[in-house]
Design an enzyme around this catalytic site. Structure first.
Site, PDB file in Angstrom:
ATOM      1  N   LEU A  66       0.862  -1.173   0.000  1.00 41.11           N
ATOM      2  CA  LEU A  66       0.000   0.000   0.000  1.00 41.11           C
ATOM      3  C   LEU A  66       0.903   1.229   0.000  1.00 41.11           C
ATOM      4  CD1 LEU A  66      -2.896  -0.688   2.558  1.00 41.11           C
ATOM      5  CD2 LEU A  66      -3.016  -0.669   0.075  1.00 41.11           C
ATOM      6  N   ASP A  67       0.542   2.245  -0.786  1.00 40.22           N
ATOM      7  CA  ASP A  67       1.324   3.461  -0.827  1.00 40.22           C
ATOM      8  C   ASP A  67       1.384   4.124   0.548  1.00 40.22           C
ATOM      9  OD1 ASP A  67       1.766   3.124  -3.496  1.00 40.22           O
ATOM     10  OD2 ASP A  67       0.229   4.542  -4.151  1.00 40.22           O
ATOM     11  N   PHE A  68       2.391   4.963   0.733  1.00 35.42           N
ATOM     12  CA  PHE A  68       2.595   5.724   1.969  1.00 35.42           C
ATOM     13  C   PHE A  68       1.329   6.459   2.394  1.00 35.42           C
ATOM     14  CE2 PHE A  68       3.739  10.014   3.601  1.00 35.42           C
ATOM     15  CZ  PHE A  68       4.262   9.650   4.835  1.00 35.42           C
ATOM     16  N   SER A  69       0.667   7.119   1.440  1.00 38.10           N
ATOM     17  CA  SER A  69      -0.497   7.954   1.781  1.00 38.10           C
ATOM     18  C   SER A  69      -1.801   7.183   1.856  1.00 38.10           C
ATOM     19  CB  SER A  69      -0.647   9.078   0.753  1.00 38.10           C
ATOM     20  OG  SER A  69      -0.881   8.537  -0.529  1.00 38.10           O
ATOM     21  N   THR A  70      -1.794   5.900   1.503  1.00 36.42           N
ATOM     22  CA  THR A  70      -3.025   5.113   1.443  1.00 36.42           C
ATOM     23  C   THR A  70      -3.225   4.317   2.723  1.00 36.42           C
ATOM     24  OG1 THR A  70      -2.706   4.857  -0.928  1.00 36.42           O
ATOM     25  CG2 THR A  70      -4.299   3.398   0.115  1.00 36.42           C
TER      26      THR A  70
END
Length: 244
Positions: A66-70
């Site tokens: 999962l992306d950093f911001s997600t």
């Protein structure tokens, strides 16, 4: 919503073979740098030191990314055999990924399938940018499908926005997968952005952002990421509600 910390790790599901956690927004899964004081790997070591495997680099076998911001559900395998089983599920594209997001403007359709082919831009100064077929400089576009379901219309800082559920597909849409995801969202994850696991295909790089932008409804608040933590930490006002 409070920033991520070592203490606020939310457990969605736990069994002998798997642990599913609700990864916090703006938290990396792992990191080699000392500056990252809070990562999911460190949270897991803090809460489940007995589950850490010394034979792995980070102590835990993360089944996907999962992306950093997600924020959202992230599956952790608790054994080598379980990790192998999860790997095959992803490799054979039997995994569904669904995302909750805010889009600019009010999407008029209650449900729509977006089918623009997506390629990589060769335009100077736009390296690594994805684009839809027909855009100047769009190379090697591949068929892509995104299922979009409108959950609610509202306002973000006074501007119209749509709260939607997005599912990237590479085959014909599977409606039951979306309804299952909606059920899980409403039951266990509230208004946080989620990454829901069941079983079905995956999409292209930045597919959700590209498809939504092509329809004239880019993801809020930043179009540089496919999804962001919303709406708990943003001034979201559902349509019809009194404005504060």
């Amino acid at each position: 919503m409070e920033p991520g910390s070592m203490e606020n790790l939310s457990i969605v599901y736990q069994s002998r073979d798997f642990l599913v956690v609700n990864k916090h927004w703006d938290v990396r899964i792992d990191s080699k740098t000392w500056r990252e004081t809070v990562t999911l790997q460190k949270q897991l070591r803090h809460h489940f030191p007995e589950l850490a495997d010394p034979n792995t680099y980070y102590g835990f076998r993360f089944c996907h990314q999962l992306d950093f911001s997600t924020s959202g559900a992230l599956c952790v395998a608790l054994s080598k055999a379980a990790a192998g089983s999860a790997y095959r599920c992803f490799k054979e594209r039997r995994v569904t990924k669904a995302y909750l997001a805010l889009l600019r403007g009010h999407v008029q359709e209650s449900r729509v399938t977006i089918s623009y082919a997506i390629g990589r831009s060769s335009t100077e100064g736009r390296a690594h940018t994805m684009c839809i077929e027909g855009t100047p400089g769009c190379e090697n576009p591949k068929p892509s499908l995104t299922e979009l379901v409108v959950l609610e219309h509202g306002l973000y800082s006074g501007d119209p926005v749509s709260k939607v559920l997005l599912q990237p597909l590479t085959a014909q849409p599977e409606p039951s997968g979306l309804y299952w995801a909606l059920e899980v969202l409403g039951r266990s994850c509230g208004d946080a952005v989620v990454h829901v696991l069941s079983c079905y295909p995956k999409g292209r790089t930045h597919q959700l952002r590209v498809h939504c932008s092509a329809r004239g409804h880019p993801v809020m608040p930043s179009v540089s990421r496919p999804v962001h933590p919303i709406p708990s930490c943003l001034p979201w006002t559902p349509a019809g509600a009194p404005t504060p």
